[in-house]
Design an enzyme around this catalytic site. Structure first.
Site, short mmCIF file in Angstrom:
data_model
loop_
_atom_site.label_atom_id
_atom_site.label_comp_id
_atom_site.label_asym_id
_atom_site.label_seq_id
_atom_site.Cartn_x
_atom_site.Cartn_y
_atom_site.Cartn_z
CG ASP A 7 35.83 -15.14 47.37
OD1 ASP A 7 35.97 -13.93 47.64
OD2 ASP A 7 34.93 -15.55 46.61
CB CYS A 64 32.82 -13.58 48.77
SG CYS A 64 31.04 -13.36 48.87
CB THR A 66 28.03 -10.40 46.09
OG1 THR A 66 28.05 -11.79 46.46
CG2 THR A 66 28.18 -10.28 44.58
CG HIS A 97 16.06 -6.43 66.17
ND1 HIS A 97 15.22 -5.66 65.41
CD2 HIS A 97 16.15 -5.80 67.37
CE1 HIS A 97 14.80 -4.62 66.12
NE2 HIS A 97 15.36 -4.67 67.31
CG HIS A 132 14.55 -9.09 69.32
ND1 HIS A 132 13.82 -8.76 68.20
CD2 HIS A 132 14.64 -7.96 70.08
CE1 HIS A 132 13.50 -7.48 68.26
NE2 HIS A 132 13.98 -6.98 69.39
C1 RB5 Z 1 34.22 -14.93 43.03
O1 RB5 Z 1 34.68 -14.45 41.81
C2 RB5 Z 1 32.80 -14.47 43.33
O2 RB5 Z 1 31.91 -15.22 42.60
C3 RB5 Z 1 32.53 -14.53 44.80
O3 RB5 Z 1 33.47 -13.78 45.48
C4 RB5 Z 1 31.21 -14.01 45.34
O4 RB5 Z 1 30.83 -12.82 44.71
C5 RB5 Z 1 30.12 -14.93 45.50
O5 RB5 Z 1 29.09 -14.61 46.10
#
Ligand code: RB5
Length: 146
Positions: A7, A64, A66, A97, A132
Site C-alpha cells: 500500500d 505497508c 507497519t 521453522h 517443524h
Molecule cells: C496506511 O496508512 C496504514 O494504515 C497501513 O499501511 C498499515 O500500517 C497497516 O497495517
C-alpha cells in the site's frame, strides 16, 4: 517467482526490493500499488496471496506502514503463512521453522537497508521440515477447522 505488493505506507520499500531482486536476477511480479496511488492493504494482500495460492508465485513480499495489516490480511488466506519481521533472526527462521511463504515489512518501521537484509535472509533460507513439518500440519488442521 516472487509476488510483490504494497500500500502507500510501504511503497518505497517495494521499489527498493525490486531493484534488489533485479540485481540478484530473481524474477518477480509487481502487483502494485504504483507511483502516486493509494490502496487499502487487504486488497493488495489478497492479490499477492491469490498469486501464491494459484502457484503462479512461490512466495510473496508485502509492505505497508507497519507490516502488520498486511500480515493479518494475508494470514486469512488458506495456505498462506505470513510473517511480519523487523529483525534478521525472525526473517530467517520464519522460513526455516514456519515455512512462511510471505514476508511482511513495515515501511514506517524498517529502513530500506535493513529491509533488503531481511528479504535476503528470508529468500535465502529453506524450510527444514522434520519436527517443524508436524507443527505446520497442525496449523493447516486449525485452518481447515475454521
Ligand atoms: C496506511 O496508512 C496504514 O494504515 C497501513 O499501511 C498499515 O500500517 C497497516 O497495517
Amino acid at each position: 517467482m516472487i509476488a510483490l505488493g504494497t500500500d502507500h505506507g510501504g511503497f518505497h520499500l517495494k521499489e527498493a526490493a525490486k531493484e534488489f531482486l533485479k540485481e540478484k536476477g530473481i524474477e518477480f511480479i509487481d502487483f502494485g500499488i504504483y507511483e502516486g496511488e493509494t490502496a487499502d492493504y487487504p486488497d493488495i494482500a489478497s492479490v499477492v496471496c491469490e498469486a501464491i495460492q494459484s502457484g503462479k508465485c512461490e512466495c510473496g513480499l508485502l509492505f505497508c506502514g507497519t507490516g502488520i495489516g498486511m500480515s493479518i490480511a494475508a494470514n486469512k488466506h488458506k495456505g498462506i503463512r505470513a510473517a511480519c519481521c523487523s529483525d534478521y533472526f525472525s526473517a530467517k527462521y520464519t522460513r526455516i521453522h514456519n515455512d512462511a511463504n510471505v514476508l511482511c515489512l513495515g515501511g514506517r518501521v524498517v529502513g530500506a537497508g535493513l529491509a533488503l537484509e531481511l528479504i535476503d535472509a528470508f529468500l535465502g533460507s529453506e524450510f527444514e521440515g522434520g519436527r517443524h513439518a508436524r507443527r505446520i500440519d497442525k496449523i493447516t488442521e486449525i485452518e481447515n477447522k475454521n
